[in-house]
Design an enzyme around this catalytic site. Sequence first.
Site, PDB file in Angstrom:
ATOM      1  CD  GLU A   1      -2.684   0.929   2.720  1.00 44.93           C
ATOM      2  OE1 GLU A   1      -2.378   0.053   3.563  1.00 44.93           O
ATOM      3  OE2 GLU A   1      -3.676   1.671   2.846  1.00 44.93           O
TER       4      GLU A   1
ATOM      5  CE  LYS B   1      -7.246   1.044   3.261  1.00 41.86           C
ATOM      6  NZ  LYS B   1      -6.043   1.442   4.049  1.00 41.86           N
TER       7      LYS B   1
ATOM      8  CB  CYS C   1      -4.638  -2.295   4.112  1.00 40.59           C
ATOM      9  SG  CYS C   1      -3.952  -2.584   5.760  1.00 40.59           S
TER      10      CYS C   1
END
Lengths: 556, 556
Positions: free
Chosen positions: B41, B114, B150
């Site tokens: 990330e 994300k 994540c």
Amino acid sequence: MRLALCQINPTVGDVDGNAAKIAAWIERARAAGAELAIFPELCVPGYPAEDLYLKHHFLAANVAAVEELARGLAPGITAMVGFAEPVEAGGDYRHAYNSLAVLADGAVRRVYRKNRLPNYSVFDEQRYFVPGTEGDAVEVAGTRVGLTICEDTWAPGPPGQAEADAGARLISNPSGSPYHRGKGHEREEMFGQRAREYGSYFAFVNLVGGQDELVFDGQSFLLGPDGAVLARAAQFEEDLVVVDVPAPEGEPAPLADALPDLDEVYGALELGLHDYVEKNGFRHVGLGISGGIDSALVAMLAVDALGPERVTLVVMPSPHSSDETQDDARQIAHNLGTELIDIPIEPMMDGYRDALDRHLNPAAADSDSSPSDPTKPSEPDLAAENIQARIRGNLMMALSNRHGWLVLTTGNKSEMSVGYATLYGDMAGGFAVIKDVPKTLVYELVERRNERAGRELVPASVIERPPSAELRPDQLDSDSLPDYDLLDRILEAYVERDEGRDEMVAAGMPGEIVDEVIRLVDRSEYKRRQAAPGIRITPRAFGRDRRLPITNRFGG
Amino acid sequence: MRLALCQINPTVGDVDGNAAKIAAWIERARAAGAELAIFPELCVPGYPAEDLYLKHHFLAANVAAVEELARGLAPGITAMVGFAEPVEAGGDYRHAYNSLAVLADGAVRRVYRKNRLPNYSVFDEQRYFVPGTEGDAVEVAGTRVGLTICEDTWAPGPPGQAEADAGARLISNPSGSPYHRGKGHEREEMFGQRAREYGSYFAFVNLVGGQDELVFDGQSFLLGPDGAVLARAAQFEEDLVVVDVPAPEGEPAPLADALPDLDEVYGALELGLHDYVEKNGFRHVGLGISGGIDSALVAMLAVDALGPERVTLVVMPSPHSSDETQDDARQIAHNLGTELIDIPIEPMMDGYRDALDRHLNPAAADSDSSPSDPTKPSEPDLAAENIQARIRGNLMMALSNRHGWLVLTTGNKSEMSVGYATLYGDMAGGFAVIKDVPKTLVYELVERRNERAGRELVPASVIERPPSAELRPDQLDSDSLPDYDLLDRILEAYVERDEGRDEMVAAGMPGEIVDEVIRLVDRSEYKRRQAAPGIRITPRAFGRDRRLPITNRFGG
């Protein structure tokens, strides 16, 4: 309807004390004939209480206080109080809403949950609160009142607009809106726009008081549907404003004057310092005074905030301190009426020189000369300069330890930006009063305070003398820093507006100096991380407002 | 499909350096036959870059680097790299998405944003990023790969579940997941559950490296659809793991062993220290060594992280320092092979006593006795004790100023919790290596390191001697603090789990001691605010992880 804007100064975490104050103010409002008393955002737990809002037992305590307030409420008045409402079940890491309880007839009649949770600048509300998703309104004395909280109305649209559209005559906006220079005027303009969009009366009720870095400036107001200011509370003090909606013809409006710019900044600093001292239980403050402009301003502020009998100034001359600055320091103490302590630091400088000479100056250690041989002095260097500042820091802290003083530091924003300050030296202390005040503004504030006093509280020589840290002979700030006018313009662009090098150069700033200032600001992050908190007066202060990594290879 | 888990250690802000590293690793992966290289990330800008993500010119630089990476990409390999994607228009205060660029055939083929942005604990992603609202997947070498980042997969449901349901055989999860004790095991358990829910392979690719307070521990892995660990990268170092999906029968899996508990904590501290030193450009570190257990552990860690030639230990005895502790300090330096400097502090103590006696002890000043009359000594008090610590702090900082050292502080979490440390004294320094290590764990780590060495790097006498700050004759920590076993249990409940007094007492902790510890922790907040950053190893460290106001009247 008669309305009371209850602009109070609660203390973070003091749930019982805040509730007692709210109860007393409800009584004051009721005695003045008010039918609705509006209190600021989160006034029961205090704001911002940061990670306290994550503690279940803290939430329980603030709910108990709200219920107690409701039970104790006299008939005939409705009160709106901000609290952190626990999430019943299914919450994530967050356990609360940022809510407003509407109290009437002995009970909590309604709870509104803030829809828009700011998470920028100094705000972290999405760390703590689950957003509400609905608008709400209540009927008070025949008037429909739309419920919002602070950020809810900082942009057009719902929930405020929806409640106005559904018939709310008044939009209530309890807030916790922190100060920066000119913010009060910005709010009146912006909420005036909102009132016109809504076509409703608009009541903004702000917190007042200092909380660590933040100052809440108050200046609550009632606006008419045309955006006109119909009532305004004082800045920087508690105030109860009682006003009728609609305003009766021919009666004078309760309009506190807004302070002129410099007095406003000074007022914010004074309140921020006062509340840090009082809310943390200090009886006395001390600060080192050099005869320079920065410590002069902090001394003035301390005396205005606390009174001269609660302030001790400490002058700590070194061999590099000129007679003129020493005299000025003593004159300031005399003018302000404070105690003055005088501790020369040369004996301690000698001790460190003897102990360190061979480690700081390996060449001398390798020779046969005595480490303290005056014919072979160490090069005056950064280490030796910093030791002077650190001896002073130690002395201040020893006095603090012995007498329970809060030590005030005196660094300004320009210095804190470029790291022109000694960690554990002049940076040693519990509260950095003017850390968000650029050097050029320091001068303006001192001159204005002299003007208000009608005499030279701070002697003209302090204002006119070229700035110097006096850590070596004939040192001047201008030896190592650009002119403060230019420096402050670069810093405002870089720190407050996040401009990059190219933007600044395109705006006419000299590239070489811009590069150097950026380099200095970036590499001083580790120092600022260990600085005492201080009062935010600009749109972006160092602290919770500007969060940069120490480990950072981006140049600018 | 052959997959490369590219566990790299980028540096925050070093956009060009990070991109160069990524380009080199793509080449390594390609040379090993990989068709898909997954990077962590936000590896191009670095993570967490905090308010750098708010700077337009920083975002522009990271976009240019991603485009350059795409243009330079050799045929036959797809690379997934994390970057901060500028919001085109209509953004609020946030200007970016936390995004993943899929690079192939010389161009950016796809960008995934994300969906779930953590804003709790050490995370502030809602301050910086606009959430994405859609899932996405790409086809690589005939395999459909679902894209997540994540937090997206830390709970069941979309976007991971949706992509799996839509046919993704592999869910890719580039991450920036910071370490705390046992976290690697937690992740394997939790993501194993996710893989089973998805019925897909699951590739977790973590950052590795230190960034201020945080350590990213790596330990990337590939899980099978049954949750089994098919490949695991090393902890605390860069690692390239190449693995086929599905795994070919009969070949050994590339499975790095997970470290035993104490070695894992030690490894996190070592990496955190190493990276703070290297990424900030220090060549050398120094620390004061007392002969106590805390400075012994920090000395060990410094030597393991940097090598003995980059570490100087400084022993600064006072008249209260025992011969035994001094000998132990020198023995540790000898065992570790570091330079040792010896600077007695008594002469400077004398200087401060002479300068301060009348201000610290007004009674003596009012009498006729000389301030330094040895027959009328000042009461040994806090001020005098702290001066010793502050003289040592000054000496360390002078050496730092002269030689460019990073000064390491040696306070542990138990002390930092209750304020058993001197601001500007033993707290003076740039990095607080063990500030998140409770005292009881300090002992365990030293004993374990001795055990691994097969000899007493730290003498047994250091481990066995009752802890003392040695600031006055016969002082012991146990004079003013509860037993460390009990203290650490209370602190874990209060600091790490946010338990209130009543919960702790119900769990069997003694009420009087609990009250006192809560009081000490709360009133030490101002000290911690000025502490150097240090390495987080527990689920809640002091720092970005626990944000409490200084001004706070809530008791517990």
